[in-house]
Design an enzyme around this catalytic site. Structure first.
Site, PDB file in Angstrom:
ATOM      1  N   HIS A  47      43.365   3.378 -67.982  1.00 27.30           N
ATOM      2  CA  HIS A  47      42.882   3.655 -69.335  1.00 27.30           C
ATOM      3  C   HIS A  47      43.686   4.770 -69.996  1.00 27.30           C
ATOM      4  O   HIS A  47      43.683   4.893 -71.219  1.00 27.30           O
ATOM      5  CB  HIS A  47      41.378   3.945 -69.325  1.00 27.30           C
ATOM      6  N   GLU A  89      35.022 -10.169 -66.059  1.00 29.93           N
ATOM      7  CA  GLU A  89      36.096  -9.347 -65.488  1.00 29.93           C
ATOM      8  C   GLU A  89      35.909  -9.124 -63.991  1.00 29.93           C
ATOM      9  O   GLU A  89      36.682  -8.426 -63.359  1.00 29.93           O
ATOM     10  CB  GLU A  89      36.195  -8.011 -66.228  1.00 29.93           C
ATOM     11  N   CYS A 112      40.333 -10.043 -74.076  1.00 28.87           N
ATOM     12  CA  CYS A 112      40.643  -8.716 -74.624  1.00 28.87           C
ATOM     13  C   CYS A 112      41.349  -7.799 -73.631  1.00 28.87           C
ATOM     14  O   CYS A 112      41.442  -6.606 -73.845  1.00 28.87           O
ATOM     15  CB  CYS A 112      39.379  -8.052 -75.175  1.00 28.87           C
TER      16      CYS A 112
HETATM   17  C1  PEP Z   1      39.484  -5.449 -69.123  1.00 29.04           C
HETATM   18  O1  PEP Z   1      39.044  -5.106 -68.023  1.00 29.04           O
HETATM   19  O2  PEP Z   1      40.349  -6.333 -69.273  1.00 29.04           O
HETATM   20  C2  PEP Z   1      39.000  -4.801 -70.355  1.00 29.04           C
HETATM   21  C3  PEP Z   1      39.348  -5.237 -71.539  1.00 29.04           C
HETATM   22  O3  PEP Z   1      38.220  -3.698 -70.225  1.00 29.04           O
HETATM   23  P1  PEP Z   1      38.792  -2.259 -69.787  1.00 29.04           P
HETATM   24  O4  PEP Z   1      40.298  -2.310 -69.883  1.00 29.04           O
HETATM   25  O5  PEP Z   1      38.215  -1.257 -70.692  1.00 29.04           O
HETATM   26  O6  PEP Z   1      38.310  -2.120 -68.384  1.00 29.04           O
HETATM   27 MG    MG Z   2      37.249  -3.895 -67.877  1.00 28.22          MG
END
Ligand code: PEP
Ligand code: MG
Length: 583
Positions: free
Chosen positions: A195, A440, A511
């Site tokens: 992140h 996910e 996403c």
């Molecule tokens: C993902 O896991 O692909 C997602 C979009 O959520 P994050 O990246 O915030 O875990």
């Molecule tokens: Mg995620």
């Protein structure tokens, strides 16, 4: 002299600036008394800081193995000595004694013992011992930093054009960087889908992570160029190097200007298939970037960033104000808010005490599990969301869903919050916002048909889906080469989930970060996805790719790809499809 360091390019662009080293142990130390009855707690706090210090050094020790042999050996000895000092040494024993006998706080105790040791070293007047003294200083600074980690000075005092250089930057640290002052960042630790990397891309800050041996080799004030594409950090560049990078930065800007003309053009393939391109956001300030890049809504608001860099949980009104503001700015385009997804590499001070280490584990108390364990947090988010939904289209997305029961429980709470609000006299929208699940977790992907019965939409989170399917930590630079969204297992889960959504007639979007990379667009389109969400700055690049693509040809290529068993061959088939212009 010019020096070059290599790492993983995690956020595109070229950044020029002056190094700001995020020093270890740079927090101010104040001394205070610890009442007798709390001395045990203070010793526990010290223990935690020692353990964190040992973990950090062990990580650095592991990384040092990537260096050329002689350097690896030298750094290895040094780190071993540091590790040794963190276990029952004179330093540690002295700190414990200061806390228990003199009743002072741990930070001040470290400082006292450090002064004592420095004094005794000075008396020996020996060059070798003097060099050991600097090791003691470094170890003490690390303990202090871990003790007062929460009070680390953020980046508010920086001069313009600063480049942050650090051992490790958390997503919360990165969220504090002001792009008006920071021109890029680099750190020793961190993977491409962490992140921290995602935050760098969201703020358009060129960034390099996983750059071994960085700290200690660069000084505050050095001139730095960050090449976020090649994963290179140039320190004190020569005139020729500067010239080369200025030219690249110019080309980069020209490309952005060229793509800007696509802003209001719908993303329609050559054979007439329309694709929706939305934006992922973390911070409300990103909304300008969302609109400037022609996003058709927000496909993912990572609401957890509202919980970071603060000591208390955000209130209902804090959250309502943010959601309402975003809905108003979007003028009728949908806002998808993901409920709190704290956990893994994203932590919040206000929750650490309640959940301890489990919150830091990607397999622990995170996402919807945490919200169902603390329904008060979910209820506050729902209250803010339901009140905001009166102002425009809103969808609610649940993170880390694993079972049908997760969604059922979350929906029950949503209904009960809605009736509470109505009882309190709030006018709510006629229909409650659609409730969807992030897919996910591999188990959720395989149970997609059942989940589709209880959800109004799906959003595939390919970042975590890749991590969990391949058992490869997305935030660990040492296994970055194994993190591969083109692995057939990941693609099969994406395909299965997409087909389950289509079979059950619920909308599906993707996403994860692969949505943001034009390299993957043909494959995702070919697998049946028509709704992508990504960091806003990538929308024009993906749109450009889709505009020149034939969906029918992409589907055929995806069919061939799905017959493959080897990701190298898959990558070749995908890249060959792009190079030959869709045939
Ligand atoms: C993902 O896991 O692909 C997602 C979009 O959520 P994050 O990246 O915030 O875990
Ligand atoms: Mg995620």
């Amino acid at each position: 002299m010019e020096q070059i360091f290599e790492g993983l390019g995690v956020s595109s662009g070229i950044g020029f600036g002056i190094a700001h080293i995020r020093e270890s142990g740079s927090c101010e130390i104040t001394e205070y008394c610890i009442p007798k009855q709390h001395i045990g707690d203070e010793l526990v706090r010290l223990d935690k800081a020692l353990e964190a210090s040992r973990d950090q050094i062990a990580k650095l020790r592991q990384k040092s193995k990537d260096l050329p042999e002689a350097a690896a050996e030298e750094l290895g000895f040094l780190l071993d000595a540091h590790l040794h000092m963190l276990k029952g040494s004179r330093l540690v024993r002295g700190i414990e004694r200061e806390i228990s006998e003199n009743g002072i706080n741990a930070e001040a105790a470290v400082q006292h013992v450090l002064n004592e040791i420095s004094e005794s070293f000075k008396q020996l007047d020996d060059a070798y011992i003097a060099s050991r003294e600097s090791d003691v200083h470094q170890v003490a600074a690390r303990i202090i930093r871990n003790l007062c980690e929460d009070d680390q000075a953020p980046f508010s005092e920086l001069a313009e054009n600063s480049i942050i250089i650090a051992e490790e930057l958390t997503p919360a640290d990165t969220a504090l960087m002001d792009p008006k002052k920071v021109s890029g960042f680099a750190a020793v630790l961190g993977g491409p889908e962490s992140h921290t990397a995602i935050m760098g891309r969201a703020l358009n800050l060129p960034a390099v992570l996983g750059a071994t041996n960085l700290v200690g080799s660069i000084n505050t004030g050095d001139h730095i160029i960050i090449d976020g594409d090649a994963g290179r950090i140039v320190v004190n560049p020569t005139e020729a190097t500067k010239h080369h990078y200025l030219k690249r930065a110019q080309e980069y800007l020209e490309r952005i200007t060229q793509l800007a003309v696509l802003k209001d053009r719908p993303a329609i393939t050559c054979d007439g298939v329309q694709v929706t391109l939305k934006a992922n956001i973390e911070l409300p300030v990103e909304i300008d970037n969302v609109l400037d890049n022609g996003a058709e809504g927000v496909g993912l608001l990572r609401s957890e960033f509202m919980y970071m860099n603060r000591d208390t949980l955000p209130s209902e009104d804090d959250q309502y104000d943010v959601f309402k503001h975003l809905i108003e700015r979007l003028e009728g385009k949908p806002l998808t808010v993901r409920t709190l997804d704290i956990g893994g590499d994203k932590t919040a001070k206000s929750l650490i005490d309640d959940f301890g280490d489990s919150i830091c584990s990607p397999l622990g108390m995170r996402g919807i599990r945490l919200s169902l364990n603390r329904p008060d947090i979910l209820e506050t988010q729902y209250r803010a969301l339901l009140r905001a939904a009166v102002h425009g289209p809103l969808q609610i997305l649940l993170p880390m869903v694993t079972t049908v029961n997760d969604v059922r429980q979350a929906r029950r709470i949503l209904h009960s919050v809605a009736s509470q609000l109505r009882d309190e006299g709030y006018e709510l929208a006629d229909y409650l916002p659609p409730l969807g699940a992030m897919i996910e977790v591999p188990g959720a992907a395989l149970a997609a048909d059942a989940l589709a019965q209880v959800c109004e939409f799906f959003a595939i989170g390919s970042n975590d889906l890749t991590m969990y399917t391949l058992a490869t930590d997305r935030a660990d630079e040492q296994v970055a080469h194994l993190y591969d969204p083109l692995h057939p297992a990941v693609l099969r889960l994406i395909q299965f989930t997409t087909q389950a959504a289509l079979r059950n007639r619920i909308p599906i979007s993707l996403c994860g970060e692969i949505a943001a990379n034009p390299r993957y667009s043909a494959l995702l389109l070919g697998l049946g996805i028509r709704d992508f969400s990504m960091s806003a700055s990538n929308i024009p690049k993906v749109k450009e790719r889709l505009l020149e693509m034939e969906c029918a040809a992409a589907t055929k290529r995806a069919d061939i790809i799905m017959e493959q068993t080897d990701s190298t061959r898959i990558a070749m088939l995908l890249d060959d499809f792009s190079d030959r212009g869709n045939v």
